[in-house]
Design an enzyme around this catalytic site. Structure first.
Site, short mmCIF file in Angstrom:
data_model
loop_
_atom_site.label_atom_id
_atom_site.label_comp_id
_atom_site.label_asym_id
_atom_site.label_seq_id
_atom_site.Cartn_x
_atom_site.Cartn_y
_atom_site.Cartn_z
N SER A 201 0.81 -1.21 0.00
CA SER A 201 0.00 0.00 0.00
C SER A 201 0.84 1.26 0.00
O SER A 201 0.50 2.25 -0.66
CB SER A 201 -0.94 0.00 1.22
OG SER A 201 -1.81 -1.10 1.18
N HIS A 247 0.32 4.40 4.37
CA HIS A 247 -0.28 5.21 3.30
C HIS A 247 0.28 6.63 3.32
O HIS A 247 0.63 7.19 2.27
CB HIS A 247 -1.80 5.25 3.46
CG HIS A 247 -2.45 3.91 3.35
ND1 HIS A 247 -3.81 3.73 3.53
CD2 HIS A 247 -1.94 2.68 3.09
CE1 HIS A 247 -4.10 2.46 3.38
NE2 HIS A 247 -2.99 1.79 3.12
#
Length: 298
Positions: A201, A247
């Site tokens: 991610s 993230h």
């Protein structure tokens, strides 16, 4: 990252002016074109040859509409399949998917995940019972927490990589992916040093941030991408078992890598590009070496 491979890859230079490096692709034939060869279209730009073909192949109805409304580029935004293949994207997909399939095997999957996941204690053997295994900062981006997790990340890699890799070149794209993944792990270590994480991610968010920066650099409309990036980032705060720190780190580092690439894209700036990317990696390693221990001891 600039390499001899990049220098000899003519796809990274204007096909009409081979001495001019550019990040901009014609939206019809997807060949690289410099500023002099760009004609604004409904979305992006097109090259002189495609503009000539576009005008030649218009139907009588299109020509009538052009005379009436003054449109200069109807249909120019239609994209075609690229002639070049995003090889790095395919390799990353293959390697990560293969590891993901191995993770599904009972017994073997848990062992493999345990050997490749990232957790800050593996960086500080003097503060924990774990051995010193710094490579986990990167290996974590190749393992995932389940089939759905793997599938979503690989779908994003496939969709974004096909557009971004031809723009940057293979070496630069790989550098962006790995450095963004590193940034995600570093941010997890700094903000949540007791959390173990897996997944690509951070690298995926770095790619989205880079595409946003490069899109702005070439004058494209990036509003939709900005909305998608914002929604995906916000979801990390509302869905459990998602490391939003990765993230955040991937997004910030991916944007920084893109800024470096767009500001040092000329051939005479290659050394500066390498030095700046190396400096960014050093800053990340220094941060992860000193910040988490202070948090753990505090």
């Amino acid at each position: 990252m600039t390499t001899p491979e990049f220098a000899h890859n003519r796809d990274n230079f204007c096909y009409r002016h081979p001495d001019r490096q550019s990040f901009v692709l014609c939206q019809r034939c997807l060949r690289t074109i410099c500023g002099e060869c760009q004609t604004p279209a409904a979305v992006g730009v097109i090259c002189p040859e495609c503009m000539k073909a576009e005008r030649k192949n218009r139907t009588p109805a299109q020509k009538k509409a052009e005379r009436r409304w003054g449109s200069r580029s109807s249909g120019a935004a239609l994209a075609v399949t690229r002639s070049g293949r995003p090889v790095v994207t395919y390799v990353l997909l293959a390697v990560t998917s293969f590891i993901g399939l191995l993770q599904l095997i009972p017994g073997l999957g848990d062992v493999l995940t345990g050997q490749l996941l990232f957790a800050a204690p593996y960086l500080y053997p003097q503060l924990s019972v774990y051995p010193f295994e710094p490579w986990r900062l990167l290996t974590a981006i190749f393992v995932h927490g389940g089939f759905i997790h793997l599938a979503l990340n690989m779908l994003a890699l496939w969709m974004i990589g096909q557009s971004l890799e031809p723009i940057l070149g293979r070496a630069r794209f790989l550098a962006l992916y790995l450095i963004s993944g590193l940034g995600g792990s570093v941010m997890v270590a700094c903000l949540a040093p007791t959390t173990a994480t897996v997944g690509a991610s951070g690298a995926i968010f770095g790619m989205m941030a880079a595409l946003l920066i490069i899109g702005r650099h070439i004058g494209a409309n990036v509003t939709g991408l900005l909305v998608i990036l914002g929604i995906n980032f916000a979801l990390g705060f509302f869905i459990g078992n998602i490391a939003w720190q990765a993230h955040l780190g991937g997004t910030i580092v991916g944007a920084l890598v893109a800024l470096i690439l767009t500001r040092t894209k000329r051939r005479d700036q290659r050394v500066w590009q390498i030095l700046l990317l190396a400096a960014l990696v050093v800053v990340l390693l220094v941060a992860v070496a000193f910040v988490p221990p202070l948090i753990i001891l505090g």
